[in-house]
Design a protein around this motif. Structure first.
Motif, PDB file in Angstrom:
ATOM      1  N   ILE A 276       0.818  -1.205   0.000  1.00  0.00           N
ATOM      2  CA  ILE A 276       0.000   0.000   0.000  1.00  0.00           C
ATOM      3  C   ILE A 276       0.856   1.261   0.000  1.00  0.00           C
ATOM      4  N   THR A 277       2.005   1.224   0.644  1.00  0.00           N
ATOM      5  CA  THR A 277       2.839   2.414   0.746  1.00  0.00           C
ATOM      6  C   THR A 277       3.519   2.786  -0.567  1.00  0.00           C
ATOM      7  N   ASN A 278       3.294   2.003  -1.616  1.00  0.00           N
ATOM      8  CA  ASN A 278       3.719   2.400  -2.954  1.00  0.00           C
ATOM      9  C   ASN A 278       2.783   3.508  -3.425  1.00  0.00           C
ATOM     10  N   GLU A 279       3.309   4.660  -3.791  1.00  0.00           N
ATOM     11  CA  GLU A 279       2.488   5.834  -4.086  1.00  0.00           C
ATOM     12  C   GLU A 279       1.497   5.583  -5.211  1.00  0.00           C
ATOM     13  N   GLY A 280       1.907   4.816  -6.237  1.00  0.00           N
ATOM     14  CA  GLY A 280       0.990   4.530  -7.332  1.00  0.00           C
ATOM     15  C   GLY A 280      -0.221   3.762  -6.871  1.00  0.00           C
ATOM     16  N   MET A 281      -0.031   2.851  -5.907  1.00  0.00           N
ATOM     17  CA  MET A 281      -1.153   2.076  -5.390  1.00  0.00           C
ATOM     18  C   MET A 281      -2.099   2.955  -4.581  1.00  0.00           C
ATOM     19  N   THR A 282      -1.569   3.852  -3.783  1.00  0.00           N
ATOM     20  CA  THR A 282      -2.449   4.687  -2.956  1.00  0.00           C
ATOM     21  C   THR A 282      -3.306   5.605  -3.804  1.00  0.00           C
ATOM     22  N   ARG A 283      -2.824   6.016  -4.950  1.00  0.00           N
ATOM     23  CA  ARG A 283      -3.658   6.856  -5.816  1.00  0.00           C
ATOM     24  C   ARG A 283      -4.884   6.097  -6.281  1.00  0.00           C
ATOM     25  N   ARG A 284      -4.741   4.789  -6.508  1.00  0.00           N
ATOM     26  CA  ARG A 284      -5.908   3.990  -6.899  1.00  0.00           C
ATOM     27  C   ARG A 284      -6.844   3.754  -5.722  1.00  0.00           C
ATOM     28  N   LEU A 285      -6.260   3.350  -4.607  1.00  0.00           N
ATOM     29  CA  LEU A 285      -7.078   2.980  -3.460  1.00  0.00           C
ATOM     30  C   LEU A 285      -7.807   4.178  -2.869  1.00  0.00           C
ATOM     31  N   LEU A 286      -7.283   5.388  -3.076  1.00  0.00           N
ATOM     32  CA  LEU A 286      -7.895   6.569  -2.489  1.00  0.00           C
ATOM     33  C   LEU A 286      -8.425   7.510  -3.568  1.00  0.00           C
ATOM     34  N   SER A 287      -8.933   6.948  -4.675  1.00  0.00           N
ATOM     35  CA  SER A 287      -9.528   7.777  -5.713  1.00  0.00           C
ATOM     36  C   SER A 287     -10.767   8.492  -5.200  1.00  0.00           C
ATOM     37  N   ILE A 288     -11.189   8.149  -3.990  1.00  0.00           N
ATOM     38  CA  ILE A 288     -12.320   8.806  -3.339  1.00  0.00           C
ATOM     39  C   ILE A 288     -12.073  10.307  -3.199  1.00  0.00           C
ATOM     40  N   ARG A 289     -10.832  10.754  -3.351  1.00  0.00           N
ATOM     41  CA  ARG A 289     -10.519  12.180  -3.224  1.00  0.00           C
ATOM     42  C   ARG A 289     -11.257  13.011  -4.259  1.00  0.00           C
ATOM     43  N   LYS A 290     -11.719  12.388  -5.349  1.00  0.00           N
ATOM     44  CA  LYS A 290     -12.480  13.143  -6.339  1.00  0.00           C
ATOM     45  C   LYS A 290     -13.767  13.702  -5.755  1.00  0.00           C
ATOM     46  N   LEU A 291     -14.200  13.162  -4.614  1.00  0.00           N
ATOM     47  CA  LEU A 291     -15.375  13.696  -3.944  1.00  0.00           C
ATOM     48  C   LEU A 291     -15.110  15.076  -3.360  1.00  0.00           C
ATOM     49  N   PHE A 292     -13.843  15.416  -3.166  1.00  0.00           N
ATOM     50  CA  PHE A 292     -13.507  16.605  -2.408  1.00  0.00           C
ATOM     51  C   PHE A 292     -12.577  17.509  -3.222  1.00  0.00           C
ATOM     52  N   PRO A 293     -13.126  18.293  -4.166  1.00  0.00           N
ATOM     53  CA  PRO A 293     -12.275  19.111  -5.038  1.00  0.00           C
ATOM     54  C   PRO A 293     -11.451  20.139  -4.276  1.00  0.00           C
ATOM     55  N   LYS A 294     -11.967  20.661  -3.160  1.00  0.00           N
ATOM     56  CA  LYS A 294     -11.195  21.646  -2.395  1.00  0.00           C
ATOM     57  C   LYS A 294      -9.918  21.027  -1.856  1.00  0.00           C
ATOM     58  N   VAL A 295     -10.028  19.789  -1.400  1.00  0.00           N
ATOM     59  CA  VAL A 295      -8.850  19.089  -0.883  1.00  0.00           C
ATOM     60  C   VAL A 295      -7.833  18.892  -1.985  1.00  0.00           C
ATOM     61  N   ARG A 296      -8.309  18.529  -3.173  1.00  0.00           N
ATOM     62  CA  ARG A 296      -7.397  18.275  -4.291  1.00  0.00           C
ATOM     63  C   ARG A 296      -6.660  19.557  -4.681  1.00  0.00           C
ATOM     64  N   ARG A 297      -7.403  20.680  -4.726  1.00  0.00           N
ATOM     65  CA  ARG A 297      -6.751  21.943  -5.097  1.00  0.00           C
ATOM     66  C   ARG A 297      -5.731  22.351  -4.052  1.00  0.00           C
ATOM     67  N   ARG A 298      -6.088  22.182  -2.767  1.00  0.00           N
ATOM     68  CA  ARG A 298      -5.182  22.554  -1.686  1.00  0.00           C
ATOM     69  C   ARG A 298      -3.919  21.697  -1.735  1.00  0.00           C
ATOM     70  N   HIS A 299      -4.122  20.376  -2.003  1.00  0.00           N
ATOM     71  CA  HIS A 299      -2.983  19.472  -2.095  1.00  0.00           C
ATOM     72  C   HIS A 299      -2.074  19.874  -3.260  1.00  0.00           C
ATOM     73  N   HIS A 300      -2.708  20.257  -4.386  1.00  0.00           N
ATOM     74  CA  HIS A 300      -1.928  20.648  -5.553  1.00  0.00           C
ATOM     75  C   HIS A 300      -1.115  21.902  -5.275  1.00  0.00           C
ATOM     76  N   ARG A 301      -1.737  22.886  -4.611  1.00  0.00           N
ATOM     77  CA  ARG A 301      -1.006  24.116  -4.281  1.00  0.00           C
ATOM     78  C   ARG A 301       0.147  23.823  -3.330  1.00  0.00           C
ATOM     79  N   GLY A 302      -0.096  22.886  -2.380  1.00  0.00           N
ATOM     80  CA  GLY A 302       0.951  22.537  -1.429  1.00  0.00           C
ATOM     81  C   GLY A 302       2.158  21.933  -2.118  1.00  0.00           C
ATOM     82  N   ARG A 303       1.902  21.091  -3.131  1.00  0.00           N
ATOM     83  CA  ARG A 303       3.005  20.453  -3.844  1.00  0.00           C
ATOM     84  C   ARG A 303       3.776  21.477  -4.671  1.00  0.00           C
ATOM     85  N   GLN A 304       3.055  22.517  -5.173  1.00  0.00           N
ATOM     86  CA  GLN A 304       3.726  23.541  -5.933  1.00  0.00           C
ATOM     87  C   GLN A 304       4.626  24.386  -5.028  1.00  0.00           C
TER      88      GLN A 304
END
Length: 304
Positions: A276-304
């Motif tokens: 599970i700690t393989n990053e590619g796997m967690t993106r699949r297992l937690l695709s539920i993040r699409k429910l929360f666009p604010k979280v996705r935008r905040r995460h994207h800004r944080g990575r930038q």
């Protein structure tokens, strides 16, 4: 939040077993779980300004995923009647390994060293689980049921991350998955001509808690955990799911674990967490993040 999310999902059998021990079968329990969830998700879509429309091209795959989900639920709940809930929940936890295998076999994705080690270790853990040390072993029917549950859930995880479903908002997809699941359960009920109802107020409370705790609470806490610590640690904390089931199995239902079973449980949890700690796997297992666009935008800004 990550621990609460995993632990609350691991409480599925805590609320399902009292219903089944009172005479309700898996189909009846799940029918009362799926049906109320449909208007709840529809209301949530309305509140968020989302539409249930996903297009005719995506409807058939969405229904197929709904069938996979309901089959996973039925076989998991049925397995509780053949084996301890801690062991069943731990065997279900191997679905990330099955996702990795499906991606390797069908989509030629390379298996990482982590995945290979995890597969090998998990197989050893399952062998230990099958030998309780008492000479009786674990029910073969129970093992088959829970592995079918894990496989159908792995197919669901792969499916929601592949075209044309990948572009569908998770909330809209969830609505149609629930509709398909409720239809399948309804057809089974009609085919056999009976639906077993909860007989006491306490059992109705169990039905409500089954929908509330492992579903709504787990979903909200998963969202909060992803926002605060990221997807990989949140997925890794999923190990608390089978651990919770083991603890409640011992405390509430008097289940006993042999030394072999305990070692097998630990090996499986460690090996699956490694995958599970393989990053590619967690993106699949937690695709539920699409429910929360604010979280996705905040995460994207944080990575930038």
């Amino acid at each position: 939040m990550g621990i609460i999310a995993a632990a609350s999902y691991g409480m599925n059998p805590v609320f399902a077993l009292p219903l089944m021990n009172d005479g309700m079968d898996a189909v009846s329990v799940l029918f009362f779980r799926y049906l109320p969830a449909i208007p709840a998700v529809w209301l949530l879509m309305r509140m968020r300004g989302r539409s249930a429309r996903i297009g005719s091209r995506r409807m058939l795959p969405a229904i197929a995923l709904g069938v996979c989900m309901v089959l996973s639920s039925i076989t998991l709940f049925r397995s509780y009647m053949f084996m301890d809930i801690g062991i069943a929940s731990t065997l279900l936890f191997v679905y990330p390994l099955l996702v990795a295998l499906i991606m390797a076999l069908l989509y030629h994705e390379k298996l990482t060293l982590q995945a290979l080690v995890g597969l090998t270790g998990t197989f050893a853990g399952v062998l230990l689980l099958c030998d309780t040390g008492s000479g009786t072993g674990i029910s073969v029917a129970g093992i088959v049921l829970v592995l079918v549950s894990s496989l159908t859930y792995a197919i669901y995880i792969v499916g929601i991350n592949r075209p044309p479903i990948k572009s569908v908002p998770t909330l809209s997809l969830t609505f149609w998955v629930l509709v398909a699941g409720a239809i399948v359960l309804g057809l089974i009920v009609l085919g056999r001509g009976s639906l077993i109802m909860p007989r006491t107020p306490w059992l109705w409370i169990n039905v409500a808690l089954l929908a509330l705790v492992p579903t709504v609470l787990s979903l909200l806490c998963t969202n909060a955990a992803i926002e605060k610590i990221g997807s990989t640690p949140t997925a890794a904390l999923g190990a608390f799911e089978p651990v919770t089931a083991v603890i409640f199995g011992v405390l509430l239902f008097g289940e006993r674990l042999s030394i072999n079973s305990t070692v097998g449980l630990v090996i499986i949890i460690v090996c699956v967490t490694l995958v599970i700690t393989n990053e590619g796997m967690t993106r699949r297992l937690l695709s539920i993040r699409k429910l929360f666009p604010k979280v996705r935008r905040r995460h994207h800004r944080g990575r930038q």
